[in-house]
Design a protein around this motif. Structure first.
Motif, PDB file in Angstrom:
ATOM      1  N   PHE A  29      12.319  14.818  -0.340  1.00 14.51           N
ATOM      2  CA  PHE A  29      10.982  14.512   0.190  1.00 14.51           C
ATOM      3  C   PHE A  29      10.977  13.105   0.808  1.00 14.51           C
ATOM      4  N   ARG A  44       2.430   7.317  -6.396  1.00 16.17           N
ATOM      5  CA  ARG A  44       1.501   8.401  -6.721  1.00 16.17           C
ATOM      6  C   ARG A  44       2.125   9.758  -6.389  1.00 16.17           C
ATOM      7  N   GLU A  45       2.842   9.812  -5.245  1.00 17.55           N
ATOM      8  CA  GLU A  45       3.501  11.058  -4.858  1.00 17.55           C
ATOM      9  C   GLU A  45       4.605  11.435  -5.841  1.00 17.55           C
ATOM     10  N   ARG A  51       2.994  12.853  -8.842  1.00 16.40           N
ATOM     11  CA  ARG A  51       2.508  14.211  -8.582  1.00 16.40           C
ATOM     12  C   ARG A  51       3.660  15.214  -8.648  1.00 16.40           C
ATOM     13  N   GLU A  62       2.418   1.985  -3.337  1.00 16.09           N
ATOM     14  CA  GLU A  62       1.432   2.561  -4.262  1.00 16.09           C
ATOM     15  C   GLU A  62       1.293   4.068  -4.007  1.00 16.09           C
ATOM     16  N   ASP A  63       1.191   4.423  -2.712  1.00 15.03           N
ATOM     17  CA  ASP A  63       1.054   5.838  -2.355  1.00 15.03           C
ATOM     18  C   ASP A  63       2.289   6.634  -2.765  1.00 15.03           C
ATOM     19  N   LEU A  64       3.465   6.030  -2.560  1.00 18.80           N
ATOM     20  CA  LEU A  64       4.703   6.758  -2.867  1.00 18.80           C
ATOM     21  C   LEU A  64       4.876   6.932  -4.374  1.00 18.80           C
ATOM     22  N   GLY A  86       0.803  -1.216   0.000  1.00 23.95           N
ATOM     23  CA  GLY A  86       0.000   0.000   0.000  1.00 23.95           C
ATOM     24  C   GLY A  86       0.830   1.257   0.000  1.00 23.95           C
ATOM     25  N   VAL A  87       1.861   1.274   0.837  1.00 18.22           N
ATOM     26  CA  VAL A  87       2.654   2.488   0.959  1.00 18.22           C
ATOM     27  C   VAL A  87       3.452   2.720  -0.325  1.00 18.22           C
ATOM     28  N   ARG A  98      11.172  11.775   5.165  1.00 16.09           N
ATOM     29  CA  ARG A  98      10.125  10.945   5.766  1.00 16.09           C
ATOM     30  C   ARG A  98      10.580   9.535   6.093  1.00 16.09           C
TER      31      ARG A  98
END
Lengths: 178, 159
Positions: free
Chosen positions: B89, B71-72, B75, B67-69, B64-65, B93
């Protein structure tokens, strides 16, 4: 001198053996957090109940920030500990509902009980990224100034609470008293 | 037969150099304005490591993470941030762990220098062993005057 040279390979072997033996027991899942001693990242989101929530709404005392989700089985294992902490008023617990769906989160809290002051809804996982989260459950210890002081990855049960969190909290309270 | 063996050897050598991470990739439907942006996305998600699954890069992970990364990263690329901005970035984190190729800092110096140090130690050790054995051979080969005379006598008598 020659004696020493003779035994050198044996000494090197044992030194390496001890080093590698210890390596077998390293907890490679628990990565160091980059946010220790840094303020909570700022956010403007809603709670699971639909209310707007920002950093201002966080407790102005030491609190726990627990990352959870309705899909997360280990969260059920640590849930009784958070219920007890909330019931006995030991420490406020704020939830982050991480990569979940609002409806599922509400159902989960209804079924299992709600130990959280409120739960920040993070359906996209974007707030989780700012916290350096990599999967539920994780729990952060935040001090009264909103600075993150400790992070625990995976289940926070009674023994983790006693052995890791209670000393960390005692240390924070001592620092405030001084 | 030997040709067949050679063939298998070649296959094994090729397997050693094969990069398994290159062959698996998550199919995302991100859109980019230019192919250059797309290439940067591929490169970054190949070089950054999934914090949850640990031994997979972002492009190969179903976590999941990850996938989110991804996407980031998409972006930030579309918002025209540089690779350095994106790496910062991630570092802010997730720390050094996120990089398959750790950046050079005081904390990572050991990682960078240890291989060179071990190589030099190996060479030094090898050199000492070589010099010792050479010295031993030199000493055993040199004969004193009486030994030389005997040797010559022996050789003469043979003839």
């Amino acid at each position: 001198m020659s004696r020493f040279a003779f035994f050198l390979p044996v000494i090197v072997f044992f030194a390496l053996a001890v080093l590698l033996w210890q390596g077998l027991f390293l907890d490679t899942k628990a990565l160091p957090s980059m946010l220790i001693d840094k303020p909570m990242p700022s956010f403007a989101l809603t709670t699971v109940d639909g209310d707007e929530v920002t950093n201002v709404d966080l407790p102005d005392q030491i609190f726990l920030l627990n990352i959870w989700g309705s899909y997360c089985l280990p969260c059920l294992i640590e849930h009784p500990t958070f219920m007890r902490l909330a019931e006995e008023g030991e420490i406020p617990v704020v939830g982050v509902n991480y990569r979940d769906r609002q409806g599922l989160a509400i159902n989960w809290l209804g079924e299992n009980g709600n130990p959280f002051e409120f739960s920040i809804l993070d359906e996209s996982g974007r707030f989780g990224i700012d916290l350096g989260v990599y999967g539920a459950p994780e729990t952060y210890l935040v001090d009264s100034n909103g600075v993150i002081r400790y992070r625990h990855v995976s289940v926070l049960d009674e023994s983790v609470w006693r052995e890791e969190f209670m000393p960390a909290i005692a240390e924070l309270r001592d620092r405030v008293a001084l | 037969m030997s040709q067949l063996n050679l063939f298998f050897c070649l296959i094994l050598v090729l397997l050693v150099f094969a990069n398994p991470s290159a062959s698996v990739a998550q199919v995302d439907t991100f859109e980019f304005q230019t192919t250059e942006q797309q290439q940067r996305f591929r490169k970054l998600s190949d070089e950054l490591r999934c914090p949850m699954c640990q031994n997979t890069n972002l492009s190969g992970s179903t976590g999941g993470v990850a996938e989110d990364l991804r996407r980031e990263i998409h972006r930030m690329i579309v918002e025209n941030l540089t690779d350095a901005d994106i790496e910062k970035f991630m570092f802010d984190r997730y720390g050094d762990f996120i990089f398959y190729k750790p950046r050079f800092r005081a904390e990572t110096a050991v990682l960078w220098f240890a291989p060179i140090l071990f190589l030099l130690l190996g060479f030094a050790g090898g050199y000492i062993v070589w010099r010792k054995s050479k010295k031993a051979v030199d000493e055993s080969e040199s004969l004193d005057a009486s030994q030389l005379n005997r040797l010559n006598d022996l050789l003469d008598s043979k003839q």
